[in-house]
Design a protein around this motif. Structure first.
Motif, PDB file in Angstrom:
ATOM      1  N   LEU A  78     -13.186  -2.059   4.331  1.00 43.71           N
ATOM      2  CA  LEU A  78     -13.676  -1.823   3.153  1.00 43.71           C
ATOM      3  C   LEU A  78     -15.153  -1.865   3.044  1.00 43.71           C
ATOM      4  O   LEU A  78     -15.071  -2.258   4.133  1.00 43.71           O
ATOM      5  N   TYR A  82     -10.755   7.760  -0.780  1.00 46.21           N
ATOM      6  CA  TYR A  82     -10.365   6.520  -0.412  1.00 46.21           C
ATOM      7  C   TYR A  82      -9.176   6.873  -0.452  1.00 46.21           C
ATOM      8  O   TYR A  82      -8.502   7.956  -1.061  1.00 46.21           O
ATOM      9  N   MET A 133     -11.442   2.039   1.832  1.00 52.95           N
ATOM     10  CA  MET A 133     -11.973   2.028   0.099  1.00 52.95           C
ATOM     11  C   MET A 133     -13.302   2.792   0.870  1.00 52.95           C
ATOM     12  O   MET A 133     -13.432   1.789   1.565  1.00 52.95           O
ATOM     13  N   TRP A 166     -11.273  -5.578  -6.121  1.00 54.21           N
ATOM     14  CA  TRP A 166     -11.076  -5.949  -4.371  1.00 54.21           C
ATOM     15  C   TRP A 166     -11.043  -7.237  -3.953  1.00 54.21           C
ATOM     16  O   TRP A 166      -9.967  -7.101  -3.121  1.00 54.21           O
ATOM     17  N   SER A 173     -15.304   3.970  -6.199  1.00 55.94           N
ATOM     18  CA  SER A 173     -14.839   2.723  -6.713  1.00 55.94           C
ATOM     19  C   SER A 173     -13.912   1.868  -7.179  1.00 55.94           C
ATOM     20  O   SER A 173     -12.807   1.368  -7.262  1.00 55.94           O
TER      21      SER A 173
END
Length: 460
Positions: A170, A160, A148, A108, A27
């Motif tokens: 996400l 991703y 993501m 994020w 990530s």
């Protein structure tokens, strides 16, 4: 969070220099690319060379292998993964120099505030599959989402993608309350079970965390929850925001009707408040995947996508990597791999393969973390009595130390006919000995158990 009196949003703007510790991670690599695309100067470090590191360098992002305080250079702020501790020389160096250090989830969270639609998929299990299903649907609808995922999705050849649309999707993990740094406009709660008890006190503590997650949704946003899951519904008790539900066994806003099978996979109508929204043919097995599909369809419906996008997107979904992923055949036995590491996930997996027509089911299971093995010992024992043969690999430690002396051998002593293997090489040897034509061999767990199956196939 440390040494950071100002919110990270003050640093996420063009011209600022970000240093990412662990930049090659699943990530962190997409985070680096997104920040780079936003006009920040991005640099970072990782412990090893990798394809992710190579990709970042090709984008013009400098990456150093190894951690050293000198790597910080003249950065304005640092972002780290949860695996990077305060003792890391770059973190210690940043603190000594007064450079603010932020967590990955905070970054994020700040990024998603720039998207009109922030679709966050949470739950004890099913997150990767449902996030992947959402990605398929939004790609089918030509929405060009940023994504993501905590696993590799064949559609995007990665975990991703960086899109130019107005939606970010996400996978949102509750561990260490990471998802509480997010700003969801759509919060999906698949299920809430006792897990991560090395961090949470108990189930009530976990439910409280999910409640706080749902509270992050603004009045114009949406909370989506599984009506069939007691923990999910209990976590939302007293929530001021209305909840859109999906389910099969309880009354729900979104449900499935006319459920049938085609080649062992579910076929059904997605019904929203009594009206047919889409007709879905899945290419993945199991009742749990009907629920995952309903969750993804609910998000698509609430964000205004046509049912045709749900139909097209789910028809093309064959699973994410390590989610009942076919690896090959050895001596007539089919080899599959799955990430299941919680008893509920293991149960769903074993239930989903019962009707596939194999002569025998052989499961090579690697427990993930000592704390989870202790917490769910009896449930793992019961689930692992289901296969014809259970092969127990030693516990995968991950972030933990074995302070109690627990071992997979303890599980083995309680499972009739099971076999304990102290190393992955011994697991491979045992699987080679067992394999017969018509068998289904599953390598299961969140650690590196998949390597045993891959080594087996190298012998074929």
């Amino acid at each position: 969070m440390m040494n950071n009196p100002n919110p990270i949003s003050e640093y996420i703007r063009p011209g600022k220099r970000a240093h990412l510790v662990g930049i090659g991670g699943v990530s962190m690599c997409p985070l680096a690319e997104v920040l780079h695309g936003m006009g920040l100067e991005v640099q970072g470090s990782d412990m090893t060379e990798s394809e992710s590191v190579l990709r970042l360098r090709q984008l013009g992002i400098p990456v150093t292998v190894g951690h050293n305080a000198d790597n910080l250079g003249d950065c304005d702020f640092v972002v780290r993964t949860a695996a990077v501790h305060d003792s890391n020389p770059e973190i210690a160096g940043a603190v000594a120099r007064g450079i603010p250090v932020y967590e990955r989830a905070q970054a994020w969270g700040a990024i998603m505030r720039g998207y009109p639609n922030a679709l966050c998929v949470s739950g004890t299990h099913g997150k990767t599959t449902t996030t992947s299903m959402c990605t398929h649907i939004f790609m089918a609808a030509r929405q060009d989402p940023t994504v993501m995922i905590g696993g590799t999705l064949p559609l995007i050849h990665s975990g991703y993608r960086v899109g130019k649309g107005d939606t970010i999707i996400l996978e949102s993990c509750e561990y260490c309350n990471s998802f509480l740094s997010f700003f969801p406009t759509v919060a999906v709660i698949l299920n809430v079970e006792a897990d991560h008890l090395d961090f949470f006190k108990d189930l009530a503590d976990i439910e409280h965390s999910f409640h706080r997650f749902a509270e992050l949704v603004p009045p114009a946003g949406h909370v989506i929850a599984n009506a069939d899951d007691q923990g999910a519904m209990e976590s939302l008790e007293g929530l001021a925001h209305p909840v859109f539900t999906f389910g099969l066994d309880h009354p729900a806003d979104c449900t499935a009707a006319h459920i049938a099978e085609a080649e062992g996979c579910p076929v059904f109508d997605v019904m929203v408040r009594g009206e047919r929204y889409a007709h879905v043919t899945l290419r993945v097995h199991g009742r749990h995947n009907i629920l995952n599909a309903l969750a993804a369809a609910s998000a698509a419906y609430l964000l205004g996508l046509p049912g045709s996008a749900v139909e097209e997107g789910l028809a093309g979904f064959t699973g994410a990597a390590r989610r009942f992923e076919r690896k090959g055949t050895y001596h007539g036995a089919d080899i599959y791999d799955d990430y299941a590491h919680h008893p509920d996930e293991l149960h769903a997996l074993l239930e989903s393969v019962k009707g596939l027509g194999y002569r025998r089911l052989i499961v090579a299971f690697q427990p993930h973390t000592y704390s989870r093995t202790i917490s769910f010992f009896d449930r793992f024992v019961e689930e692992l009595k289901t296969p014809d043969v259970a092969v127990l690999a030693e516990i995968y430690a991950a972030r933990e130390s074995n302070t109690t002396g627990i071992s997979s051998a303890d599980l083995c002593r309680n499972i009739p006919g099971s076999v304990y293997c102290s190393t992955l090489d011994k697991v491979t040897e045992e699987l080679a000995r067992l394999a017969r034509p018509g068998d289904l061999i599953l390598t299961v767990g969140a650690g590196d158990i998949y390597r045993a199956g891959e080594k087996l196939l190298e012998r074929a």
